[in-house]
Design an enzyme around this catalytic site. Structure first.
Site, PDB file in Angstrom:
ATOM      1  N   LYS A   1      54.728  43.378  36.419  1.00  0.00           N
ATOM      2  CA  LYS A   1      54.366  42.009  36.814  1.00  0.00           C
ATOM      3  C   LYS A   1      55.232  41.009  36.058  1.00  0.00           C
ATOM      4  O   LYS A   1      55.695  40.015  36.618  1.00  0.00           O
ATOM      5  CB  LYS A   1      52.875  41.767  36.545  1.00  0.00           C
ATOM      6  CG  LYS A   1      52.007  42.480  37.561  1.00  0.00           C
ATOM      7  CD  LYS A   1      50.557  42.600  37.161  1.00  0.00           C
ATOM      8  CE  LYS A   1      49.833  43.527  38.150  1.00  0.00           C
ATOM      9  NZ  LYS A   1      48.464  43.855  37.770  1.00  0.00           N
TER      10      LYS A   1
ATOM     11  N   GLN B   1      43.823  42.277  33.778  1.00  0.00           N
ATOM     12  CA  GLN B   1      44.250  43.626  34.166  1.00  0.00           C
ATOM     13  C   GLN B   1      43.086  44.607  33.980  1.00  0.00           C
ATOM     14  O   GLN B   1      42.478  44.663  32.923  1.00  0.00           O
ATOM     15  CB  GLN B   1      45.451  44.039  33.282  1.00  0.00           C
ATOM     16  CG  GLN B   1      46.040  45.381  33.607  1.00  0.00           C
ATOM     17  CD  GLN B   1      46.674  45.441  34.997  1.00  0.00           C
ATOM     18  OE1 GLN B   1      47.419  44.563  35.398  1.00  0.00           O
ATOM     19  NE2 GLN B   1      46.360  46.489  35.738  1.00  0.00           N
TER      20      GLN B   1
ATOM     21  N   ASP C   1      44.457  37.168  41.806  1.00  0.00           N
ATOM     22  CA  ASP C   1      44.153  38.541  42.224  1.00  0.00           C
ATOM     23  C   ASP C   1      43.136  38.559  43.366  1.00  0.00           C
ATOM     24  O   ASP C   1      42.917  39.597  43.980  1.00  0.00           O
ATOM     25  CB  ASP C   1      43.561  39.326  41.037  1.00  0.00           C
ATOM     26  CG  ASP C   1      44.523  40.378  40.521  1.00  0.00           C
ATOM     27  OD1 ASP C   1      45.485  40.700  41.241  1.00  0.00           O
ATOM     28  OD2 ASP C   1      44.303  40.877  39.401  1.00  0.00           O
TER      29      ASP C   1
END
Ligand code: NAD
Length: 309
Positions: free
Chosen positions: A79, A123, A146
């Site tokens: 990322k 995460q 997300d």
């Protein structure tokens, strides 16, 4: 060799893609090239990012990681690389395993309030003593790149503009790129996780597919998958989907990422066998994975634009 008339479509990238008529005489599936599509997506996003910079706006993504899960480290590094390539500022918060829920939520609140941060990503996985649902809920829905915040998931279900979670969004982009129309198709998803199966179900339904979601307690799985015009596997079990589970000419999307003892990556689909039967198939690696990160970048740019309107 029997001569056949070739039916094909021209994709946006100029490539010729042969359609199912070809498969009926024993040709291999078209391999959906997630790697090149992701590259093209990132190039377009870089242009968007430059336009923002011309206005004095630099998009910023803040990534929170708790503990040192090796797979998470790889995802986070990828990322960060994508941010560098596009021109998005990347800020990483690596927290100890022992962090309390309050400390985690305090950090999320701080990032919510920080006007220089446009996107926040937590995460997963995080240690079991922490409540990930609460953490996702506390990320501002405007910075939830997300798409895991319940507000954004609700909007997706209602087919309203939102941050679509990155893996389902990447799969939708692949369908679009390869002119795979979902309308009226029997589409079967194996896997009902909150991050893949469920949002994917909403995306496919919003695109007019008739969706069946299967899971570990589904009875008669093979009967269902054999009926699928489009089959999507998000299970986490190497080569779980075998050729006998797939309808001739089906589109097969493999979300799975499984690392064998030899460190080799495999998907949830028996690629070598299924590609002989499918019309389109995604490989692992080089399929859904790269698209997931590209769509994360898309969401960061979208968040930045929205916040600067
Ligand atoms: P998960 O473990 O949360 O969910 C797995 C799902 O598979 C569950 O809903 C479960 O019911 C179902 N399942 C398990 N065994 C089954 C069986 N025998 N029959 C039918 N269904 C069964 O996993 P997840 O987070 O959704 O991830 C799934 C896979 O996708 C993993 O390999 C993961 O690494 C991968 N993944 C890839 C990306 C990407 O960008 N390519 C993103 C997210 C997840």
């Amino acid at each position: 060799m029997k001569k056949v008339k070739k039916y094909y479509i021209i994709c946006k990238n100029g490539e010729r893609r042969y359609r199912d008529k070809i498969y009926k005489i024993g040709k291999m599936a078209v391999i959906i090239d997630g790697k090149s599509l992701a590259k093209k997506t990132r190039e377009n996003l870089k242009i968007e990012c430059e336009k923002l910079k011309d206005k004095g706006i630099i998009p910023k993504l803040a990534v929170i990681m708790v503990g040192d899960d090796p797979a998470s480290k790889v995802y986070v590094r990828n990322k960060s690389k994508a941010c560098d390539e596009i021109g998005v500022k990347y800020e990483e918060y690596i927290l100890k395993d022992s962090i309390t829920q309050k400390e985690l939520i305090d950090l999320i609140h701080k990032l919510n309030e920080d006007k220089t941060v446009n996107g926040i990503l937590l995460q997963s996985p995080i240690p079991n003593h922490l409540d990930i649902d609460e953490a996702f809920r506390e990320i501002s829905s405007e910075k939830d790149v997300d798409g895991f915040n319940p507000v954004n998931i609700g909007k997706l279900l209602l087919n309203q503009d939102t941050f679509v979670s990155c893996t389902p969004y990447g799969i939708m982009k692949m369908f679009e790129e390869y002119n795979i129309d979902l309308e009226g198709k029997n589409l079967v998803i194996i896997g009902r996780s909150n991050i893949v199966g469920k949002p994917l179900m909403a995306c496919c339904l919003n695109n007019h597919a008739t969706v069946t979601v299967c899971h570990s307690r589904t009875k008669g799985l093979k009967e269902k998958t054999k009926n699928a015009d489009i089959l999507i596997a998000a299970i986490g079990k190497s080569k779980f989907v075998t050729a006998d589970m797939v309808k001739e000419g089906a589109v097969v999307i493999d979300v799975g990422i499984n690392r064998g003892e030899d460190k080799k990556l495999t998907g949830d689909v028996d690629f070598e066998e299924v590609k002989k039967k499918a019309s389109y198939i995604t490989p692992v690696p080089g399929g859904v994975g790269p698209m997931t990160i590209a769509m994360l970048m898309n969401n960061v740019i979208k968040a930045t634009i929205n916040q600067n309107k």
